[in-house]
Design an enzyme around this catalytic site. Sequence first.
Site, short mmCIF file in Angstrom:
data_model
loop_
_atom_site.label_atom_id
_atom_site.label_comp_id
_atom_site.label_asym_id
_atom_site.label_seq_id
_atom_site.Cartn_x
_atom_site.Cartn_y
_atom_site.Cartn_z
N HIS A 1 -3.06 2.81 -5.67
CA HIS A 1 -3.53 1.87 -5.76
C HIS A 1 -3.52 1.27 -6.79
CE1 HIS A 1 -4.79 -0.09 -1.46
NE2 HIS A 1 -5.69 -0.54 -1.93
N LYS B 1 -1.73 -2.00 8.26
CA LYS B 1 -2.76 -1.47 8.99
C LYS B 1 -2.99 -2.47 9.84
CE LYS B 1 -6.43 -0.98 4.97
NZ LYS B 1 -7.46 -1.44 4.51
N ARG C 1 0.85 -1.35 0.04
CA ARG C 1 0.27 -0.01 -0.13
C ARG C 1 1.02 0.72 -0.10
NH1 ARG C 1 -1.95 -3.52 3.78
NH2 ARG C 1 -4.35 -4.48 3.68
N HIS D 1 -4.12 -9.01 3.43
CA HIS D 1 -5.08 -9.33 4.14
C HIS D 1 -5.25 -10.41 4.63
CE1 HIS D 1 -6.13 -8.03 -0.75
NE2 HIS D 1 -6.05 -6.87 0.21
N TYR E 1 -9.57 -10.50 -7.16
CA TYR E 1 -9.26 -9.95 -8.53
C TYR E 1 -8.97 -11.38 -9.22
CZ TYR E 1 -6.83 -6.47 -5.78
OH TYR E 1 -6.33 -5.56 -5.06
N ARG F 1 -1.13 -1.73 -7.16
CA ARG F 1 -2.13 -2.63 -5.81
C ARG F 1 -2.00 -3.13 -6.85
NH1 ARG F 1 -1.37 -4.05 -0.51
NH2 ARG F 1 -3.31 -4.89 0.29
#
Length: 319
Positions: free
Chosen positions: A265, A189, A165, A291, A300, A268
């Site tokens: 992004h 995150k 990210r 994730h 995806y 990514r």
Amino acid sequence: MDEVVNEAQNAELIKELKQEPINELDQFVKYLSAERNLSPNSVDGYTRDVRQFLKFIEATGKRIQDVDHRTIRTYLGFLQKQNYSRRSTARKLSSVRAFFSFRQHHKGIEKNPTEIISAPKLEKKLPNFLQEDAVDLLLEAPDQSTPYGVRDKAMLEMLYATGIRVSELVGLGLDSIDYGALEVRVFGKGRKERIVPVHSAAAEMVRTYIKDARKALVKKRDPKKGATTALFVNYRGERLTTHGVRLIMNKYVREVGLSRGITPHAIRHSFATHLLEAGADLRYVQELLGHVDLSSTQVYTHLSKARLRDIYMRSHPRA
């Protein structure tokens, strides 16, 4: 909003409302930062959403302890009338839900009024991504005869080589890359650490940047601030921000003639899509992207299938 109270007649109530929620909001913000260890961007998002909700409560003349599921439904109706998208409404509900969960566990309230409220169903949006030739155009766009161009080239190479990210990119330090093992240590995150592989060409580009361009940029740093360990720095020799990266990206997107709306992004998304199209395992890509939920990565596969169908329809003789 028919329930809006007459402020002149309810001055004391409004005063009380303005004091209590703000104090609780401050405590909630500290909880998000200290206990949940969320990033500053995430904390800002929660804060904006909850502050908006609290202002709505003030305007309707309710106290925070009087909020029930009917109040939440009224608020969602208000957001709909303000033409917020389903996605924005769902995010705001999620923030309010987290706020009341905090009150439930830290303030002793019995029920979370958001528990029986369902979030609006979201339309599935396939993420923007670039074809491989478009990625090549973008990566070759920076002018490497200048320190800024070398920095930008290294930055874009890192984004596509690792799929990290933009917030993770600007968080990298000088010691984040293991050039021997060809690995990057990333904090995602919630400050969760993960190790991401990086190919040798991208790693070597970063080494070139550190050796020459970065030295030139950090010379412009205010001596009073001391040295910085940030890997990517701006024209003042300070850590580059996510906003700064987006501005740089926009510049190159315009230069090579790509469609507007291509953001960091999108690189990514391109990283993940290209890996899956080349046969990479879905769970491997999930791990690389950081994730927690596999469903976040599965988008995806839909994207990849859509592209494969397009290729089929254009290529098959009888399609």
